[in-house]
Scaffold this motif. Structure first.
Motif, PDB file in Angstrom:
ATOM      1  N   VAL A 269       0.839  -1.208   0.000  1.00 57.52           N
ATOM      2  CA  VAL A 269       0.000   0.000   0.000  1.00 57.52           C
ATOM      3  C   VAL A 269       0.872   1.256   0.000  1.00 57.52           C
ATOM      4  O   VAL A 269       0.599   2.202  -0.753  1.00 57.52           O
ATOM      5  CB  VAL A 269      -0.979  -0.012   1.200  1.00 57.52           C
ATOM      6  CG1 VAL A 269      -1.633   1.345   1.387  1.00 57.52           C
ATOM      7  CG2 VAL A 269      -2.022  -1.102   1.014  1.00 57.52           C
ATOM      8  N   GLN A 270       1.924   1.263   0.793  1.00 65.19           N
ATOM      9  CA  GLN A 270       2.820   2.423   0.834  1.00 65.19           C
ATOM     10  C   GLN A 270       3.509   2.643  -0.510  1.00 65.19           C
ATOM     11  O   GLN A 270       3.632   3.778  -0.979  1.00 65.19           O
ATOM     12  CB  GLN A 270       3.873   2.247   1.942  1.00 65.19           C
ATOM     13  CG  GLN A 270       3.302   2.303   3.339  1.00 65.19           C
ATOM     14  CD  GLN A 270       2.651   3.637   3.623  1.00 65.19           C
ATOM     15  OE1 GLN A 270       3.239   4.694   3.424  1.00 65.19           O
ATOM     16  NE2 GLN A 270       1.415   3.602   4.079  1.00 65.19           N
ATOM     17  N   ARG A 271       3.949   1.552  -1.138  1.00 66.57           N
ATOM     18  CA  ARG A 271       4.608   1.660  -2.444  1.00 66.57           C
ATOM     19  C   ARG A 271       3.641   2.191  -3.502  1.00 66.57           C
ATOM     20  O   ARG A 271       3.984   3.051  -4.318  1.00 66.57           O
ATOM     21  CB  ARG A 271       5.168   0.297  -2.858  1.00 66.57           C
ATOM     22  CG  ARG A 271       5.947   0.318  -4.149  1.00 66.57           C
ATOM     23  CD  ARG A 271       6.620  -1.011  -4.457  1.00 66.57           C
ATOM     24  NE  ARG A 271       5.841  -2.190  -4.165  1.00 66.57           N
ATOM     25  CZ  ARG A 271       4.819  -2.633  -4.914  1.00 66.57           C
ATOM     26  NH1 ARG A 271       4.459  -1.970  -5.989  1.00 66.57           N
ATOM     27  NH2 ARG A 271       4.169  -3.734  -4.590  1.00 66.57           N
ATOM     28  N   ILE A 272       2.395   1.710  -3.465  1.00 68.71           N
ATOM     29  CA  ILE A 272       1.392   2.172  -4.431  1.00 68.71           C
ATOM     30  C   ILE A 272       1.076   3.641  -4.203  1.00 68.71           C
ATOM     31  O   ILE A 272       0.966   4.420  -5.156  1.00 68.71           O
ATOM     32  CB  ILE A 272       0.121   1.298  -4.352  1.00 68.71           C
ATOM     33  CG1 ILE A 272       0.434  -0.099  -4.887  1.00 68.71           C
ATOM     34  CG2 ILE A 272      -1.029   1.936  -5.122  1.00 68.71           C
ATOM     35  CD1 ILE A 272      -0.660  -1.118  -4.657  1.00 68.71           C
ATOM     36  N   GLU A 273       0.939   4.047  -2.941  1.00 63.99           N
ATOM     37  CA  GLU A 273       0.668   5.462  -2.662  1.00 63.99           C
ATOM     38  C   GLU A 273       1.803   6.355  -3.147  1.00 63.99           C
ATOM     39  O   GLU A 273       1.563   7.433  -3.695  1.00 63.99           O
ATOM     40  CB  GLU A 273       0.378   5.663  -1.182  1.00 63.99           C
ATOM     41  CG  GLU A 273      -0.995   5.132  -0.801  1.00 63.99           C
ATOM     42  CD  GLU A 273      -1.340   5.289   0.662  1.00 63.99           C
ATOM     43  OE1 GLU A 273      -0.461   5.656   1.473  1.00 63.99           O
ATOM     44  OE2 GLU A 273      -2.512   5.035   0.996  1.00 63.99           O
ATOM     45  N   ALA A 274       3.039   5.912  -2.957  1.00 66.64           N
ATOM     46  CA  ALA A 274       4.184   6.679  -3.458  1.00 66.64           C
ATOM     47  C   ALA A 274       4.136   6.762  -4.983  1.00 66.64           C
ATOM     48  O   ALA A 274       4.417   7.817  -5.568  1.00 66.64           O
ATOM     49  CB  ALA A 274       5.490   6.043  -2.991  1.00 66.64           C
ATOM     50  N   HIS A 275       3.768   5.657  -5.623  1.00 65.36           N
ATOM     51  CA  HIS A 275       3.636   5.639  -7.084  1.00 65.36           C
ATOM     52  C   HIS A 275       2.570   6.632  -7.537  1.00 65.36           C
ATOM     53  O   HIS A 275       2.770   7.374  -8.503  1.00 65.36           O
ATOM     54  CB  HIS A 275       3.292   4.221  -7.555  1.00 65.36           C
ATOM     55  CG  HIS A 275       2.910   4.128  -8.989  1.00 65.36           C
ATOM     56  ND1 HIS A 275       3.812   4.295 -10.019  1.00 65.36           N
ATOM     57  CD2 HIS A 275       1.705   3.921  -9.582  1.00 65.36           C
ATOM     58  CE1 HIS A 275       3.178   4.165 -11.183  1.00 65.36           C
ATOM     59  NE2 HIS A 275       1.897   3.953 -10.937  1.00 65.36           N
ATOM     60  N   LEU A 276       1.447   6.662  -6.838  1.00 67.17           N
ATOM     61  CA  LEU A 276       0.359   7.577  -7.196  1.00 67.17           C
ATOM     62  C   LEU A 276       0.777   9.035  -7.023  1.00 67.17           C
ATOM     63  O   LEU A 276       0.418   9.882  -7.842  1.00 67.17           O
ATOM     64  CB  LEU A 276      -0.891   7.281  -6.370  1.00 67.17           C
ATOM     65  CG  LEU A 276      -1.561   5.938  -6.638  1.00 67.17           C
ATOM     66  CD1 LEU A 276      -2.716   5.726  -5.679  1.00 67.17           C
ATOM     67  CD2 LEU A 276      -2.019   5.828  -8.072  1.00 67.17           C
ATOM     68  N   VAL A 277       1.534   9.315  -5.986  1.00 64.38           N
ATOM     69  CA  VAL A 277       2.016  10.681  -5.757  1.00 64.38           C
ATOM     70  C   VAL A 277       2.933  11.110  -6.897  1.00 64.38           C
ATOM     71  O   VAL A 277       2.900  12.263  -7.335  1.00 64.38           O
ATOM     72  CB  VAL A 277       2.735  10.784  -4.390  1.00 64.38           C
ATOM     73  CG1 VAL A 277       3.527  12.064  -4.271  1.00 64.38           C
ATOM     74  CG2 VAL A 277       1.724  10.671  -3.258  1.00 64.38           C
ATOM     75  N   ASP A 278       3.729  10.185  -7.409  1.00 65.87           N
ATOM     76  CA  ASP A 278       4.634  10.494  -8.521  1.00 65.87           C
ATOM     77  C   ASP A 278       3.908  10.539  -9.863  1.00 65.87           C
ATOM     78  O   ASP A 278       4.171  11.407 -10.697  1.00 65.87           O
ATOM     79  CB  ASP A 278       5.749   9.441  -8.621  1.00 65.87           C
ATOM     80  CG  ASP A 278       6.728   9.514  -7.467  1.00 65.87           C
ATOM     81  OD1 ASP A 278       6.770  10.556  -6.782  1.00 65.87           O
ATOM     82  OD2 ASP A 278       7.439   8.515  -7.239  1.00 65.87           O
ATOM     83  N   CYS A 279       3.001   9.609 -10.082  1.00 64.07           N
ATOM     84  CA  CYS A 279       2.386   9.395 -11.390  1.00 64.07           C
ATOM     85  C   CYS A 279       1.227  10.343 -11.689  1.00 64.07           C
ATOM     86  O   CYS A 279       1.142  10.890 -12.791  1.00 64.07           O
ATOM     87  CB  CYS A 279       1.909   7.945 -11.444  1.00 64.07           C
ATOM     88  SG  CYS A 279       0.989   7.485 -12.889  1.00 64.07           S
ATOM     89  N   ALA A 280       0.324  10.520 -10.755  1.00 66.84           N
ATOM     90  CA  ALA A 280      -0.925  11.254 -11.008  1.00 66.84           C
ATOM     91  C   ALA A 280      -0.710  12.700 -11.454  1.00 66.84           C
ATOM     92  O   ALA A 280      -1.329  13.130 -12.429  1.00 66.84           O
ATOM     93  CB  ALA A 280      -1.839  11.185  -9.787  1.00 66.84           C
ATOM     94  N   PRO A 281       0.138  13.478 -10.795  1.00 65.43           N
ATOM     95  CA  PRO A 281       0.303  14.866 -11.265  1.00 65.43           C
ATOM     96  C   PRO A 281       0.843  14.955 -12.696  1.00 65.43           C
ATOM     97  O   PRO A 281       0.425  15.824 -13.462  1.00 65.43           O
ATOM     98  CB  PRO A 281       1.296  15.467 -10.274  1.00 65.43           C
ATOM     99  CG  PRO A 281       1.154  14.650  -9.050  1.00 65.43           C
ATOM    100  CD  PRO A 281       0.855  13.261  -9.538  1.00 65.43           C
ATOM    101  N   ALA A 282       1.728  14.039 -13.061  1.00 65.46           N
ATOM    102  CA  ALA A 282       2.271  14.055 -14.424  1.00 65.46           C
ATOM    103  C   ALA A 282       1.173  13.772 -15.447  1.00 65.46           C
ATOM    104  O   ALA A 282       1.097  14.434 -16.483  1.00 65.46           O
ATOM    105  CB  ALA A 282       3.393  13.026 -14.543  1.00 65.46           C
TER     106      ALA A 282
END
Length: 120
Positions: free
Chosen positions: A73-86
């Motif tokens: 879950v932590q890894r996915i949340e970090a991915h979302l923080v990186d991916c979504a704004p782009a």
């Protein structure tokens, strides 16, 4: 950036995950949202999460170790923080109103705009 645009980008990033990770994350997220709806205050929410941990529920439901669930879950949340704004920055609205009117696809007298939402 609008909230809807960001939420759409976030969902697009989630769809790119492997199915098992996506389902696990959505399970935990849905449990957290249920608890958030029940909570009256932030402290109450923290208390509810401690009593009914979505991580432990997911670990039991998916037959996984709670640490594995937490790390995923932590890894996915970090991915979302990186991916979504782009992704959200790439989204564009293209006005197709004139094209629709030219081809008779919409009434001229209506004050309506037709947009295409694209991420290309």
């Amino acid at each position: 950036m609008s909230e809807q645009r960001f939420e759409y980008a976030r969902k697009k990033c989630l769809r790119e995950l492997p199915i098992n990770e996506r389902v696990l994350y959505q399970y935990v997220e849905s449990r957290e949202l249920i608890l958030a709806d029940e909570a009256v205050t932030e402290n109450h929410l923290l208390h509810l999460i401690q009593e009914n941990s979505p991580i432990f529920e997911a670990a039991e439901a998916f037959n996984l170790d709670p640490k594995t669930v937490y790390d995923t879950v932590q890894r996915i949340e970090a991915h979302l923080v990186d991916c979504a704004p782009a992704y959200a920055e790439k989204f564009k609205f293209v006005d197709h109103t004139d094209l629709y009117r030219l081809h008779g696809l919409c009434p001229v007298e209506k004050q309506v705009k037709y947009f295409l939402f694209t991420d290309e």
